[in-house]
Write a protein that holds these residues in place. Structure first.
Motif, PDB file in Angstrom:
ATOM      1  N   ILE A  22       0.846  -1.199   0.000  1.00 32.26           N
ATOM      2  CA  ILE A  22       0.000   0.000   0.000  1.00 32.26           C
ATOM      3  C   ILE A  22       0.880   1.248   0.000  1.00 32.26           C
ATOM      4  O   ILE A  22       0.665   2.189  -0.766  1.00 32.26           O
ATOM      5  N   ARG A  23       1.940   1.243   0.826  1.00 36.69           N
ATOM      6  CA  ARG A  23       2.716   2.489   0.843  1.00 36.69           C
ATOM      7  C   ARG A  23       3.520   2.700  -0.430  1.00 36.69           C
ATOM      8  O   ARG A  23       3.741   3.825  -0.834  1.00 36.69           O
ATOM      9  N   GLU A  24       3.907   1.614  -1.078  1.00 37.34           N
ATOM     10  CA  GLU A  24       4.563   1.777  -2.389  1.00 37.34           C
ATOM     11  C   GLU A  24       3.602   2.422  -3.384  1.00 37.34           C
ATOM     12  O   GLU A  24       3.960   3.318  -4.144  1.00 37.34           O
ATOM     13  N   LEU A  25       2.357   1.941  -3.361  1.00 37.95           N
ATOM     14  CA  LEU A  25       1.357   2.497  -4.289  1.00 37.95           C
ATOM     15  C   LEU A  25       1.044   3.951  -3.947  1.00 37.95           C
ATOM     16  O   LEU A  25       0.908   4.795  -4.836  1.00 37.95           O
ATOM     17  N   VAL A  26       0.937   4.242  -2.649  1.00 41.10           N
ATOM     18  CA  VAL A  26       0.665   5.622  -2.234  1.00 41.10           C
ATOM     19  C   VAL A  26       1.806   6.519  -2.711  1.00 41.10           C
ATOM     20  O   VAL A  26       1.584   7.589  -3.289  1.00 41.10           O
ATOM     21  N   PHE A  27       3.033   6.051  -2.521  1.00 42.95           N
ATOM     22  CA  PHE A  27       4.183   6.861  -2.925  1.00 42.95           C
ATOM     23  C   PHE A  27       4.172   7.093  -4.436  1.00 42.95           C
ATOM     24  O   PHE A  27       4.351   8.201  -4.916  1.00 42.95           O
ATOM     25  N   SER A  28       3.900   6.020  -5.194  1.00 43.63           N
ATOM     26  CA  SER A  28       3.991   6.205  -6.645  1.00 43.63           C
ATOM     27  C   SER A  28       2.853   7.076  -7.173  1.00 43.63           C
ATOM     28  O   SER A  28       3.024   7.777  -8.157  1.00 43.63           O
ATOM     29  N   HIS A  29       1.707   7.088  -6.503  1.00 43.31           N
ATOM     30  CA  HIS A  29       0.599   7.915  -7.010  1.00 43.31           C
ATOM     31  C   HIS A  29       0.580   9.323  -6.442  1.00 43.31           C
ATOM     32  O   HIS A  29      -0.029  10.216  -7.036  1.00 43.31           O
ATOM     33  N   THR A  30       1.191   9.527  -5.271  1.00 47.24           N
ATOM     34  CA  THR A  30       1.063  10.853  -4.642  1.00 47.24           C
ATOM     35  C   THR A  30       2.389  11.462  -4.221  1.00 47.24           C
ATOM     36  O   THR A  30       2.445  12.664  -3.959  1.00 47.24           O
ATOM     37  N   GLN A 205      -6.995  19.480 -12.485  1.00 47.64           N
ATOM     38  CA  GLN A 205      -6.420  18.340 -11.768  1.00 47.64           C
ATOM     39  C   GLN A 205      -4.963  18.201 -12.205  1.00 47.64           C
ATOM     40  O   GLN A 205      -4.670  18.227 -13.404  1.00 47.64           O
ATOM     41  N   LEU A 206      -4.051  18.107 -11.251  1.00 42.49           N
ATOM     42  CA  LEU A 206      -2.634  17.973 -11.598  1.00 42.49           C
ATOM     43  C   LEU A 206      -1.876  17.283 -10.473  1.00 42.49           C
ATOM     44  O   LEU A 206      -1.971  17.688  -9.314  1.00 42.49           O
ATOM     45  N   ASN A 207      -1.148  16.241 -10.840  1.00 38.64           N
ATOM     46  CA  ASN A 207      -0.244  15.611  -9.878  1.00 38.64           C
ATOM     47  C   ASN A 207       1.085  16.346  -9.960  1.00 38.64           C
ATOM     48  O   ASN A 207       1.738  16.342 -11.005  1.00 38.64           O
ATOM     49  N   LEU A 208       1.479  16.974  -8.871  1.00 35.13           N
ATOM     50  CA  LEU A 208       2.709  17.777  -8.879  1.00 35.13           C
ATOM     51  C   LEU A 208       3.940  16.941  -9.187  1.00 35.13           C
ATOM     52  O   LEU A 208       4.978  17.476  -9.550  1.00 35.13           O
ATOM     53  N   LEU A 209       3.830  15.626  -9.035  1.00 34.45           N
ATOM     54  CA  LEU A 209       4.996  14.772  -9.254  1.00 34.45           C
ATOM     55  C   LEU A 209       5.099  14.275 -10.687  1.00 34.45           C
ATOM     56  O   LEU A 209       6.064  13.619 -11.053  1.00 34.45           O
ATOM     57  N   GLU A 210       4.079  14.579 -11.483  1.00 33.90           N
ATOM     58  CA  GLU A 210       4.154  14.183 -12.887  1.00 33.90           C
ATOM     59  C   GLU A 210       4.543  15.398 -13.722  1.00 33.90           C
ATOM     60  O   GLU A 210       4.761  16.474 -13.181  1.00 33.90           O
ATOM     61  N   SER A 211       4.588  15.216 -15.066  1.00 32.97           N
ATOM     62  CA  SER A 211       4.996  16.384 -15.856  1.00 32.97           C
ATOM     63  C   SER A 211       3.836  17.386 -15.897  1.00 32.97           C
ATOM     64  O   SER A 211       2.671  17.003 -15.821  1.00 32.97           O
ATOM     65  N   TRP A 212       4.177  18.671 -15.978  1.00 36.67           N
ATOM     66  CA  TRP A 212       3.154  19.723 -15.927  1.00 36.67           C
ATOM     67  C   TRP A 212       2.924  20.308 -17.314  1.00 36.67           C
ATOM     68  O   TRP A 212       3.874  20.783 -17.937  1.00 36.67           O
ATOM     69  N   PRO A 213       1.681  20.315 -17.761  1.00 39.20           N
ATOM     70  CA  PRO A 213       1.403  20.974 -19.050  1.00 39.20           C
ATOM     71  C   PRO A 213       1.255  22.481 -18.834  1.00 39.20           C
ATOM     72  O   PRO A 213       0.233  23.075 -19.157  1.00 39.20           O
ATOM     73  N   ILE A 214       2.287  23.091 -18.243  1.00 42.38           N
ATOM     74  CA  ILE A 214       2.175  24.494 -17.836  1.00 42.38           C
ATOM     75  C   ILE A 214       3.259  25.295 -18.526  1.00 42.38           C
ATOM     76  O   ILE A 214       4.441  24.966 -18.419  1.00 42.38           O
ATOM     77  N   LYS A 215       2.817  26.336 -19.258  1.00 40.90           N
ATOM     78  CA  LYS A 215       3.814  27.132 -19.980  1.00 40.90           C
ATOM     79  C   LYS A 215       4.104  28.439 -19.256  1.00 40.90           C
ATOM     80  O   LYS A 215       5.118  29.065 -19.462  1.00 40.90           O
ATOM     81  N   ASN A 216       3.159  28.842 -18.382  1.00 42.75           N
ATOM     82  CA  ASN A 216       3.292  30.148 -17.735  1.00 42.75           C
ATOM     83  C   ASN A 216       4.468  30.228 -16.785  1.00 42.75           C
ATOM     84  O   ASN A 216       4.879  29.233 -16.204  1.00 42.75           O
ATOM     85  N   SER A 217       4.903  31.455 -16.606  1.00 41.48           N
ATOM     86  CA  SER A 217       5.823  31.738 -15.522  1.00 41.48           C
ATOM     87  C   SER A 217       4.949  32.385 -14.441  1.00 41.48           C
ATOM     88  O   SER A 217       4.112  33.235 -14.738  1.00 41.48           O
ATOM     89  N   PHE A 218       5.123  31.964 -13.197  1.00 44.07           N
ATOM     90  CA  PHE A 218       4.226  32.450 -12.146  1.00 44.07           C
ATOM     91  C   PHE A 218       4.881  33.530 -11.303  1.00 44.07           C
ATOM     92  O   PHE A 218       6.011  33.367 -10.837  1.00 44.07           O
ATOM     93  N   ASP A 219       4.142  34.619 -11.112  1.00 45.01           N
ATOM     94  CA  ASP A 219       4.642  35.704 -10.274  1.00 45.01           C
ATOM     95  C   ASP A 219       4.658  35.272  -8.812  1.00 45.01           C
ATOM     96  O   ASP A 219       5.561  35.626  -8.060  1.00 45.01           O
ATOM     97  N   ILE A 220       3.620  34.527  -8.428  1.00 42.70           N
ATOM     98  CA  ILE A 220       3.540  34.066  -7.037  1.00 42.70           C
ATOM     99  C   ILE A 220       2.996  32.637  -7.035  1.00 42.70           C
ATOM    100  O   ILE A 220       1.987  32.347  -7.695  1.00 42.70           O
ATOM    101  N   ILE A 221       3.678  31.758  -6.311  1.00 46.02           N
ATOM    102  CA  ILE A 221       3.179  30.389  -6.144  1.00 46.02           C
ATOM    103  C   ILE A 221       2.883  30.162  -4.668  1.00 46.02           C
ATOM    104  O   ILE A 221       3.707  30.474  -3.802  1.00 46.02           O
ATOM    105  N   PHE A 222       1.697  29.636  -4.409  1.00 47.86           N
ATOM    106  CA  PHE A 222       1.362  29.151  -3.067  1.00 47.86           C
ATOM    107  C   PHE A 222       1.458  27.630  -3.131  1.00 47.86           C
ATOM    108  O   PHE A 222       0.716  27.005  -3.892  1.00 47.86           O
TER     109      PHE A 222
END
Ligand SMILES: C[S@@+](CC[C@H](N)C(=O)[O-])C[C@H]1O[C@@H](n2cnc3c(N)ncnc32)[C@H](O)[C@@H]1O
Length: 278
Positions: A22-30, A205-222
């Motif tokens: 379970i923890r291997e799966l949790v790690f790989s998905h999140t 919906q976006l998993n931060l650990l996968e690749s991001w389809p994001i082109k913008n540069s962000f002025d501020i990230i929370f």
């Protein structure tokens, strides 16, 4: 010595090998690393999934998740992520935000803000409310807030923007008067964020650990209260990706118990849990 966790008080058999899988799966998905002390938590969260699916064996459940079952994966993820959030959590970030956006608007018309790990939406909506109340001219400027989370169930709630009225207890009354609508009849006891507030936020919906389809540069990230469960290596990768999506002088806000020391040297600390890209 490895312990066998089969005991009378457990409804389902849950041994060390189940927990490891379970923890291997949790790690790989999140990216979340479950320490040994989280065994009981994992058991109780995933027992609910076994009950919901009408199965009584953790091996069967693990097989379902390993097969990449499309309907189960989002529920597997939701079951373990901790979604606690609130409006204007860590309020000093919003004071900083207002001053920074005022300053930026003197020299640029377009501002991009990212709430990464936005949970049920209170964080991006607080950003929007703070800006609408505190930054003259923000409505006519090109100011956009991207709000992302891994958990699609919680994002549905965020998108609706409807909350039990208790969620706004403690929020500044002027803010409530301006940007929160109270429900009536069937919606009594609920509040809804104003359409102008919702209009500033796009949810994805976006998993931060996968690749991001994001082109913008962000002025501020929370990215607050998200990485606490990630191991150091995962944190390093994530913060260096954030740094690649920010220009020099842009800011990153992290949670009260988080720290970039020894994790990422692309930022310098400029305030309480506020960093600037160098
Ligand atoms: C505790 S909430 C924090 C919400 C908000 N940022 C705040 O500080 O109030 C953490 C959120 O991070 C999200 N999360 C966890 N792992 C993630 C990942 N790998 N990618 C994207 N979001 C993730 C969870 O689904 C959860 O909604």
């Amino acid at each position: 010595m490895r312990t066998e966790l089969v005991s009378q008080k457990f409804e389902f058999s849950f041994n060390e090998s189940h927990f490891d899988k379970i923890r291997e799966l949790v790690f790989s998905h999140t990216g979340i690393s479950l320490g040994d002390e989280k065994r009981q938590l994992a058991y109780s969260r995933y027992s609910k999934r076994l009950r919901a699916l009408g199965i009584d064996d953790f091996d069967d459940y693990i097989d379902i998740v390993r097969s990449g079952n499309e309907s189960e994966i989002p529920l597997f993820v939701s079951a373990i992520t901790t979604n606690f959030t609130s409006f204007f959590r860590e309020n000093h970030h919003f004071d900083f935000l207002v001053n920074e956006v005022r300053r930026l608007l003197l020299t640029q018309n377009s501002i991009r803000i990212w709430s990464a790990g936005c949970s049920s939406g209170e964080e991006p909506y607080s950003i929007a409310m703070a800006l609408l109340s505190g930054v003259p001219g923000v409505e006519s400027a090109d100011v956009k807030i991207l709000a992302t989370d891994l958990d699609s169930e919680i994002l549905d709630r965020a998108f609706r923007g409807v909350y039990p009225k208790e969620k706004i207890e403690g929020v500044d009354q002027n803010m409530v008067k301006s940007w929160i609508k109270h429900g009536s009849n069937d919606n009594k006891g609920y509040v809804m964020v104003h359409p102008k507030v919702r209009g500033m936020v796009s949810f994805k919906q976006l998993n931060l650990l996968e690749s991001w389809p994001i082109k913008n540069s962000f002025d501020i990230i929370f990215c607050r209260n998200v990485v606490i469960y990630f191991c150091k290596e995962v944190q390093k990768t994530l913060f260096s990706k954030f740094a690649n999506n920010q220009k020099k002088g842009s800011q990153l806000m992290i949670g009260h118990s988080e720290n970039l020391a020894g994790v990422c040297d692309s930022y310098r600390l400029i305030g309480r849990t506020i960093y600037e890209k160098i």
